[in-house]
Scaffold this motif. Structure first.
Motif, mmCIF file in Angstrom:
data_model
loop_
_atom_site.group_PDB
_atom_site.id
_atom_site.type_symbol
_atom_site.label_atom_id
_atom_site.label_comp_id
_atom_site.label_asym_id
_atom_site.label_seq_id
_atom_site.Cartn_x
_atom_site.Cartn_y
_atom_site.Cartn_z
ATOM 1 N N GLY A 187 24.183 23.047 -7.359
ATOM 2 C CA GLY A 187 24.247 21.653 -6.970
ATOM 3 C C GLY A 187 25.641 21.114 -6.753
ATOM 4 O O GLY A 187 25.844 20.219 -5.940
ATOM 5 N N SER A 188 26.630 21.640 -7.480
ATOM 6 C CA SER A 188 28.014 21.223 -7.292
ATOM 7 C C SER A 188 28.919 22.159 -8.076
ATOM 8 O O SER A 188 28.446 22.979 -8.879
ATOM 9 C CB SER A 188 28.235 19.779 -7.759
ATOM 10 N N LEU A 189 30.208 22.020 -7.876
ATOM 11 C CA LEU A 189 31.163 22.882 -8.575
ATOM 12 C C LEU A 189 31.073 22.718 -10.084
ATOM 13 O O LEU A 189 31.299 23.668 -10.830
ATOM 14 C CB LEU A 189 32.597 22.552 -8.132
ATOM 15 N N ALA A 190 30.795 21.511 -10.547
ATOM 16 C CA ALA A 190 30.924 21.211 -11.972
ATOM 17 C C ALA A 190 29.650 20.632 -12.580
ATOM 18 O O ALA A 190 29.701 19.934 -13.587
ATOM 19 C CB ALA A 190 32.090 20.245 -12.191
ATOM 20 N N ARG A 191 28.498 20.949 -11.993
ATOM 21 C CA ARG A 191 27.260 20.411 -12.563
ATOM 22 C C ARG A 191 26.959 21.026 -13.924
ATOM 23 O O ARG A 191 26.447 20.360 -14.813
ATOM 24 C CB ARG A 191 26.094 20.668 -11.611
ATOM 25 N N TYR A 192 27.257 22.326 -14.059
ATOM 26 C CA TYR A 192 27.003 23.029 -15.318
ATOM 27 C C TYR A 192 28.304 23.664 -15.815
ATOM 28 O O TYR A 192 29.153 24.055 -15.016
ATOM 29 C CB TYR A 192 25.957 24.129 -15.127
ATOM 30 N N PRO A 193 28.454 23.823 -17.123
ATOM 31 C CA PRO A 193 29.586 24.600 -17.636
ATOM 32 C C PRO A 193 29.505 26.034 -17.120
ATOM 33 O O PRO A 193 28.427 26.642 -17.118
ATOM 34 C CB PRO A 193 29.393 24.539 -19.157
ATOM 35 N N VAL A 194 30.632 26.577 -16.674
ATOM 36 C CA VAL A 194 30.621 27.903 -16.042
ATOM 37 C C VAL A 194 31.799 28.720 -16.539
ATOM 38 O O VAL A 194 32.899 28.209 -16.740
ATOM 39 C CB VAL A 194 30.652 27.767 -14.503
ATOM 40 N N ILE A 195 31.536 30.014 -16.747
ATOM 41 C CA ILE A 195 32.577 30.983 -17.072
ATOM 42 C C ILE A 195 32.828 31.811 -15.810
ATOM 43 O O ILE A 195 31.971 32.597 -15.396
ATOM 44 C CB ILE A 195 32.160 31.907 -18.242
ATOM 45 N N PRO A 196 33.998 31.642 -15.159
ATOM 46 C CA PRO A 196 34.279 32.388 -13.924
ATOM 47 C C PRO A 196 34.799 33.787 -14.232
ATOM 48 O O PRO A 196 35.777 33.954 -14.971
ATOM 49 C CB PRO A 196 35.338 31.537 -13.230
ATOM 50 N N LEU A 197 34.154 34.788 -13.641
ATOM 51 C CA LEU A 197 34.456 36.191 -13.909
ATOM 52 C C LEU A 197 34.764 36.884 -12.585
ATOM 53 O O LEU A 197 33.881 37.132 -11.762
ATOM 54 C CB LEU A 197 33.253 36.856 -14.600
ATOM 55 N N PHE A 198 36.026 37.192 -12.377
ATOM 56 C CA PHE A 198 36.498 37.775 -11.121
ATOM 57 C C PHE A 198 36.440 39.289 -11.169
ATOM 58 O O PHE A 198 36.826 39.917 -12.161
ATOM 59 C CB PHE A 198 37.941 37.317 -10.873
ATOM 60 N N ILE A 199 35.965 39.882 -10.057
ATOM 61 C CA ILE A 199 36.016 41.337 -9.866
ATOM 62 C C ILE A 199 36.727 41.602 -8.543
ATOM 63 O O ILE A 199 36.270 41.164 -7.482
ATOM 64 C CB ILE A 199 34.611 41.967 -9.852
ATOM 65 N N ASN A 200 37.843 42.318 -8.588
ATOM 66 C CA ASN A 200 38.565 42.663 -7.374
ATOM 67 C C ASN A 200 37.694 43.525 -6.472
ATOM 68 O O ASN A 200 37.218 44.590 -6.868
ATOM 69 C CB ASN A 200 39.850 43.424 -7.727
ATOM 70 N N SER A 201 37.509 43.066 -5.237
ATOM 71 C CA SER A 201 36.631 43.786 -4.313
ATOM 72 C C SER A 201 37.278 44.064 -2.967
ATOM 73 O O SER A 201 36.627 44.651 -2.099
ATOM 74 C CB SER A 201 35.349 42.965 -4.087
ATOM 75 N N VAL A 202 38.530 43.641 -2.770
ATOM 76 C CA VAL A 202 39.148 43.803 -1.454
ATOM 77 C C VAL A 202 40.479 44.537 -1.467
ATOM 78 O O VAL A 202 40.965 44.932 -0.407
ATOM 79 C CB VAL A 202 39.346 42.431 -0.757
ATOM 80 N N ALA A 203 41.085 44.714 -2.635
ATOM 81 C CA ALA A 203 42.442 45.266 -2.689
ATOM 82 C C ALA A 203 42.439 46.618 -3.386
ATOM 83 O O ALA A 203 42.431 46.697 -4.607
ATOM 84 C CB ALA A 203 43.372 44.306 -3.426
ATOM 85 N N PRO A 204 42.426 47.733 -2.618
ATOM 86 C CA PRO A 204 42.448 49.050 -3.249
ATOM 87 C C PRO A 204 43.676 49.247 -4.118
ATOM 88 O O PRO A 204 44.754 48.717 -3.789
ATOM 89 C CB PRO A 204 42.473 50.005 -2.041
#
Length: 314
Positions: free
Chosen positions: A126-143
């Motif tokens: 619904g929006s960027l901040a509707r719910y508390p979120v833990i952002p978890l990044f996985i590198n997928s483009v940079a060998p």
């Protein structure tokens, strides 16, 4: 305590280079269904696995895995700029748990995220901040990039942590399946492009617009079928989704990075977000969940094998 898993492809090209209206409507109805399910579930916390496309993470120091204790969307393409609602104490505790599980994890107290994170938050939450979120990044483009096995282990550690919270938890995996948009590589980049890959944070509006226009132009050509970009591979996509639906971890661990690139394109490594999200769901539920493939269509206009998958507690 209950858990819901939603995996969804993202694409920056929605609204810029669209397929026939019937296909746009079909994909839109699917996304609306996922959003209704999330609203009914009403999560207390969201764990979001997603990649970046040289908008928040660069080669001055490219982590393979990173958790944000604070995060802001850069607002690329049609996504909104602004902060995500990241509960710092939970993110820090999750980081400690993951590192204690022998996963080499970076931590960011000022994470910048792009449409890979923002689009699923806006479309199904619904929006960027509707719910508390833990952002978890996985590198997928940079060998070099991590293996499916490592993505699974990362997801398992996060899922174990989520299980201990005792909250209604939504787990999201955000990534395209087979696709190969014109993302430059440091090995072949001219000096000015290489500099952007190394230190390209916070470009001017004109520079961001020019970069986005190059992607839009490439998608327009790709949709005609006369493009040097790697073709979409529906057979590979559907076999991958079937392995997730069967929870065939041995088959998933056996995927090799070179084979993924050759069969499905350099950006297909984004599916590691789906692997991690499913592994998190598996660990959080003790293996007691069921996976259903919700949607698949190869959409050249969006340069994506576009798909959705849901997991619910058995």
């Amino acid at each position: 305590m209950s858990f819901l898993l939603q995996c969804l492809s993202h694409t920056p090209l929605k609204g810029y280079v669209d397929p026939l209206p019937d296909v746009v409507d079909e994909a839109g109805r699917m996304v609306a269904t996922l959003r209704a399910e999330v609203e009914a579930f009403d999560p207390e916390i969201v764990f979001l696995f997603a990649p970046d496309h040289y908008n928040g993470f660069f080669l001055d120091a490219m982590p393979q895995l990173c958790i944000g204790t604070s995060a802001t969307s850069v607002g690329d393409y049609m996504t909104s700029p602004g902060p995500l609602d990241v509960p710092r104490d939970i993110a820090e505790a999750c980081a400690r748990h993951v590192v204690a599980a022998d996963i080499d994890l970076a931590i960011s107290y000022r994470m910048q995220v792009d449409h890979g994170f923002a689009q699923p938050l806006e479309e199904i939450c619904g929006s960027l901040a509707r719910y508390p979120v833990i952002p978890l990044f996985i590198n997928s483009v940079a060998p070099p990039v991590i293996s499916f096995r490592r993505a699974r282990q990362f997801g398992e550690a996060v899922g174990e942590f989520a299980r201990g919270l005792g909250k209604r938890t939504l787990i999201i995996g955000s990534g395209g399946l087979s696709h190969n948009p014109p993302v430059p590589q440091i090995a072949t980049a001219v000096p000015e492009v290489a500099e952007r890959l190394i230190a390209g944070r916070n470009p001017t509006p004109d520079a961001r617009a020019a970069r986005q226009q190059r992607t839009i132009d490439a998608a327009t050509v790709f949709a005609t079928g006369d493009s040097p970009l790697h073709p979409l591979n529906p057979q590979w996509d559907e076999a991958f989704m079937a392995n997730l639906a069967r929870q065939d971890w041995a088959a998933l661990d056996a995927y090799g990075n070179a084979a993924i690139t050759a069969a499905a394109g350099a950006s297909a490594h984004e599916v590691k977000t789906w692997v991690a999200a499913n592994a998190a769901m598996n660990a959080a539920t003790g293996g007691h969940y069921q996976v259903q493939s919700r949607y698949y269509r190869a959409i050249p206009e969006w340069i994506a094998g576009f798909a959705a998958l849901t997991g619910v507690t058995a």
